[in-house]
Every structure is written in C-alpha cells, then in structure tokens.
Design an enzyme around this catalytic site. Structure first.
Site, PDB file in Angstrom:
ATOM      1  N   TYR A 136     -14.916 -40.768   4.153  1.00  0.00           N
ATOM      2  CA  TYR A 136     -15.403 -39.530   4.788  1.00  0.00           C
ATOM      3  C   TYR A 136     -14.271 -38.525   4.904  1.00  0.00           C
ATOM      4  CZ  TYR A 136     -16.859 -36.537   8.729  1.00  0.00           C
ATOM      5  OH  TYR A 136     -17.137 -35.473   9.548  1.00  0.00           O
TER       6      TYR A 136
HETATM    7  N1  LIG Z   1     -20.210 -36.809  14.039  1.00  0.00           N
HETATM    8  C1  LIG Z   1     -19.029 -36.368  14.407  1.00  0.00           C
HETATM    9  O1  LIG Z   1     -18.469 -36.790  15.423  1.00  0.00           O
HETATM   10  C2  LIG Z   1     -18.350 -35.315  13.563  1.00  0.00           C
HETATM   11  C3  LIG Z   1     -17.061 -34.927  13.910  1.00  0.00           C
HETATM   12  C4  LIG Z   1     -16.472 -33.872  13.208  1.00  0.00           C
HETATM   13  C5  LIG Z   1     -17.162 -33.237  12.179  1.00  0.00           C
HETATM   14  N2  LIG Z   1     -18.416 -33.658  11.842  1.00  0.00           N
HETATM   15  C6  LIG Z   1     -19.112 -32.920  10.774  1.00  0.00           C
HETATM   16  O2  LIG Z   1     -19.889 -31.885  11.345  1.00  0.00           O
HETATM   17  C7  LIG Z   1     -20.879 -31.464  10.395  1.00  0.00           C
HETATM   18  C8  LIG Z   1     -22.193 -31.137  11.059  1.00  0.00           C
HETATM   19  O3  LIG Z   1     -22.502 -32.082  12.051  1.00  0.00           O
HETATM   20  P1  LIG Z   1     -23.998 -32.204  12.617  1.00  0.00           P
HETATM   21  O4  LIG Z   1     -23.953 -33.187  13.717  1.00  0.00           O
HETATM   22  O5  LIG Z   1     -24.590 -30.868  12.797  1.00  0.00           O
HETATM   23  O6  LIG Z   1     -24.662 -32.918  11.338  1.00  0.00           O
HETATM   24  P2  LIG Z   1     -26.178 -33.309  11.047  1.00  0.00           P
HETATM   25  O7  LIG Z   1     -27.050 -33.000  12.205  1.00  0.00           O
HETATM   26  O8  LIG Z   1     -26.154 -34.692  10.486  1.00  0.00           O
HETATM   27  O9  LIG Z   1     -26.530 -32.259   9.892  1.00  0.00           O
HETATM   28  C9  LIG Z   1     -26.102 -32.379   8.590  1.00  0.00           C
HETATM   29  C10 LIG Z   1     -27.161 -31.736   7.728  1.00  0.00           C
HETATM   30  O10 LIG Z   1     -26.751 -31.829   6.357  1.00  0.00           O
HETATM   31  C11 LIG Z   1     -27.932 -31.943   5.621  1.00  0.00           C
HETATM   32  N3  LIG Z   1     -27.783 -32.473   4.273  1.00  0.00           N
HETATM   33  C12 LIG Z   1     -27.400 -33.719   3.907  1.00  0.00           C
HETATM   34  N4  LIG Z   1     -27.499 -33.839   2.580  1.00  0.00           N
HETATM   35  C13 LIG Z   1     -27.950 -32.651   2.108  1.00  0.00           C
HETATM   36  C14 LIG Z   1     -28.275 -32.166   0.825  1.00  0.00           C
HETATM   37  N5  LIG Z   1     -28.138 -32.925  -0.252  1.00  0.00           N
HETATM   38  N6  LIG Z   1     -28.733 -30.905   0.697  1.00  0.00           N
HETATM   39  C15 LIG Z   1     -28.879 -30.114   1.791  1.00  0.00           C
HETATM   40  N7  LIG Z   1     -28.585 -30.506   3.041  1.00  0.00           N
HETATM   41  C16 LIG Z   1     -28.137 -31.777   3.194  1.00  0.00           C
HETATM   42  C17 LIG Z   1     -28.800 -32.875   6.426  1.00  0.00           C
HETATM   43  O11 LIG Z   1     -30.129 -32.704   6.008  1.00  0.00           O
HETATM   44  P3  LIG Z   1     -31.288 -33.781   6.286  1.00  0.00           P
HETATM   45  O12 LIG Z   1     -31.722 -33.473   7.686  1.00  0.00           O
HETATM   46  O13 LIG Z   1     -32.301 -33.453   5.254  1.00  0.00           O
HETATM   47  O14 LIG Z   1     -30.664 -35.134   6.133  1.00  0.00           O
HETATM   48  C18 LIG Z   1     -28.541 -32.421   7.843  1.00  0.00           C
HETATM   49  O15 LIG Z   1     -29.494 -31.498   8.285  1.00  0.00           O
HETATM   50  C19 LIG Z   1     -20.948 -32.559   9.360  1.00  0.00           C
HETATM   51  O16 LIG Z   1     -20.290 -32.094   8.189  1.00  0.00           O
HETATM   52  C20 LIG Z   1     -20.141 -33.690   9.982  1.00  0.00           C
HETATM   53  O17 LIG Z   1     -19.510 -34.473   9.001  1.00  0.00           O
HETATM   54  C21 LIG Z   1     -19.011 -34.672  12.524  1.00  0.00           C
END
Ligand SMILES: NC(=O)c1ccc[n+]([C@@H]2O[C@H](COP(=O)([O-])OP(=O)(O)OC[C@H]3O[C@@H](n4cnc5c(N)ncnc54)[C@H](OP(=O)(O)O)[C@@H]3O)[C@@H](O)[C@H]2O)c1
Length: 222
Positions: A136
């Site tokens: 990741y």
């Molecule tokens: N979790 C943590 O603690 C953490 C920490 C730091 C940074 N981040 C980063 O923060 C970012 C956003 O976080 P979040 O919680 O808002 O994430 P999230 O709710 O999981 O949203 C990610 C979105 O990306 C979409 N996606 C995945 N594959 C795709 C594709 N092929 N085409 C178009 N859209 C696609 C998903 O769509 P679907 O709904 O269709 O699956 C989902 O709506 C991510 O990049 C994550 O890695 C996370």
C-alpha cells in the site's frame, strides 16, 4: 480574501467520488458554490453523490486507460480513490498508484493545472510501515512521486489513521513526516477544500492529523 475562500465557481473532478472523504468534500464544495463531478464505479452510488451535491459520472479508473475525457475543462482534480483495506497488493497498484498516475496524465493532457491527492502517512518510507502495509505504502509513494514530478500545481496530503468521528475543524498539518496520529475523514475533507482555495499550498507535501489549529489557519501556514 481569507485563505479558506475557494475561488468561487470552480469545477472540481473527484476520482473515487463515492469514498467517505470524497462525499464529505463534495458537500463542502457544493455548499461553497462549486461544481463537482464525482467519478464512481456504480450507478447504485448515484443518489449518495447527488445528495452530497455532486454530479455522478461513471468511470472505473482501473478499466479506463485515458481519463482525459473525464477531467477536460475542470479547474482542479482530486484523487481520493483507494483500493481499501480488503484488497490485495495488485489493486494497490491498479487503484492507488496507477489510478493517481492516470489522473496526472489526464490533467496534463487537458491543461488542468491543479491536482490534489489524498496520500497517506508513511508514504515517505514504505519499508518503515512493516510488511503488511508495504504494498500500500509503496503504491502511495510511487503515486506521490509521479504527482510531484508532474509539473502540475500539486498538493500531496498525507492523513494519519482515518476515523468516522465528527470533524472538529481543528487539525495539525506538518512537514515532519514522522508525525503520527488519527484524523476524522470530515476534517480531511475540510483540509482538502481549504487547500483547493489556497494557492500557497501548491508544491507542498504534508502530514495531516488531529490537532488544535483551525483548518484555514493550518493550511495558510504551510
Ligand atoms: N484508512 C486509513 O486510515 C487511511 C489513512 C491515510 C490515507 N488513506 C487513504 O485515504 C483515501 C480515501 O479514504 P476513504 O476512507 O475516503 O476511502 P473509501 O471510503 O474506501 O473510498 C475510496 C473510493 O475509491 C473508489 N474506488 C476504488 N476502486 C475504484 C476504481 N477502480 N474506479 C473508481 N473508483 C474506485 C471506491 O469505490 P467503490 O465504493 O466502488 O469501491 C471508494 O468509493 C484512500 O486513498 C486511502 O488509501 C486511508
């Protein structure tokens, strides 16, 4: 003009438009009078996106090779997509890395200058995150490198561990990449909105965690 006031009437395209951060951001931008296009994968997500004030556009960033058509005419693009914790290393590459890089290419091709990416803490040092996090963080690191070398007006936002707690409107932003902490998704969205309205954030990479500085002040101090 206070730094938090985004340029009125911006057209913003958000990749990963049904993500949790993205939906918060759509609400903030729409409420501030901007037009937001949300790239989503499924028609089932239309109503959530519309409710947030954005226009849903079907675009699977893994299936499409050229995103130009989706960003053409925008003032800014935001990469807020992610393969998510349930996915394997391959999708970290196809979504977190390649999706972000495709968006860079599309912005460059179509003359969209402003590019903001939701990266992650630890992306500066993928090996330091342990074996499980490594694919990741490597994907995030490669995406960030492509963004930083793009020649675009970029900002790289590296949030700490995300929570669904209500936002506080107060954060810590720091260029100290070793900083660690949690941050509500709602506050990440507030910071993204502030960044879009603040040209002083162009060319900056920063860690974002919970704190006690109002968002606008924190972003203005970058
Ligand atoms: N979790 C943590 O603690 C953490 C920490 C730091 C940074 N981040 C980063 O923060 C970012 C956003 O976080 P979040 O919680 O808002 O994430 P999230 O709710 O999981 O949203 C990610 C979105 O990306 C979409 N996606 C995945 N594959 C795709 C594709 N092929 N085409 C178009 N859209 C696609 C998903 O769509 P679907 O709904 O269709 O699956 C989902 O709506 C991510 O990049 C994550 O890695 C996370």
């Amino acid at each position: 003009m206070p730094p938090s006031d985004s340029v009125p009437g911006m057209d913003v395209v958000i990749a990963g438009g049904h993500g949790k951060i993205a939906l918060h951001l759509e609400r903030l931008l729409a409420d501030a009078g901007h037009r937001v296009s949300a790239l989503i994968r499924s028609r089932d997500q239309d109503s959530d996106v519309r409710e947030a004030g954005a226009e849903p556009v079907i675009c699977d960033i893994e299936q499409e090779t050229d995103l130009s058509h989706y960003v053409s005419g925008a003032d800014a693009v935001v990469f807020a997509a992610g393969a998510g914790p349930g996915s394997g290393p391959e999708r970290k590459k196809t979504v977190d890395r390649d999706g972000a890089l495709k968006l860079v290419d599309a912005a460059r091709r179509t003359g969209v200058r402003r590019y903001v990416i939701v990266s992650s803490i630890g992306a500066d040092d993928p090996a330091g995150g342990g074996e499980q996090m490594r694919p990741y963080l490597e994907a995030k690191a490669e995406a960030d490198r492509g963004v930083a070398e793009s020649g675009l007006d970029w900002t790289i936002v590296r949030p700490g561990s995300l929570t669904d707690d209500p936002g506080t409107g107060q954060v810590t932003v720091t260029t100290d990449m070793s900083a660690r902490g949690r941050v509500p998704r709602e506050d990440v969205a507030r910071v993204l909105a502030a960044v879009l309205g603040n040209p002083g954030s162009i060319g900056k990479t920063f860690v974002l965690i919970g704190g006690d500085t109002p968002v606008d002040e924190a972003v203005a101090a970058l």
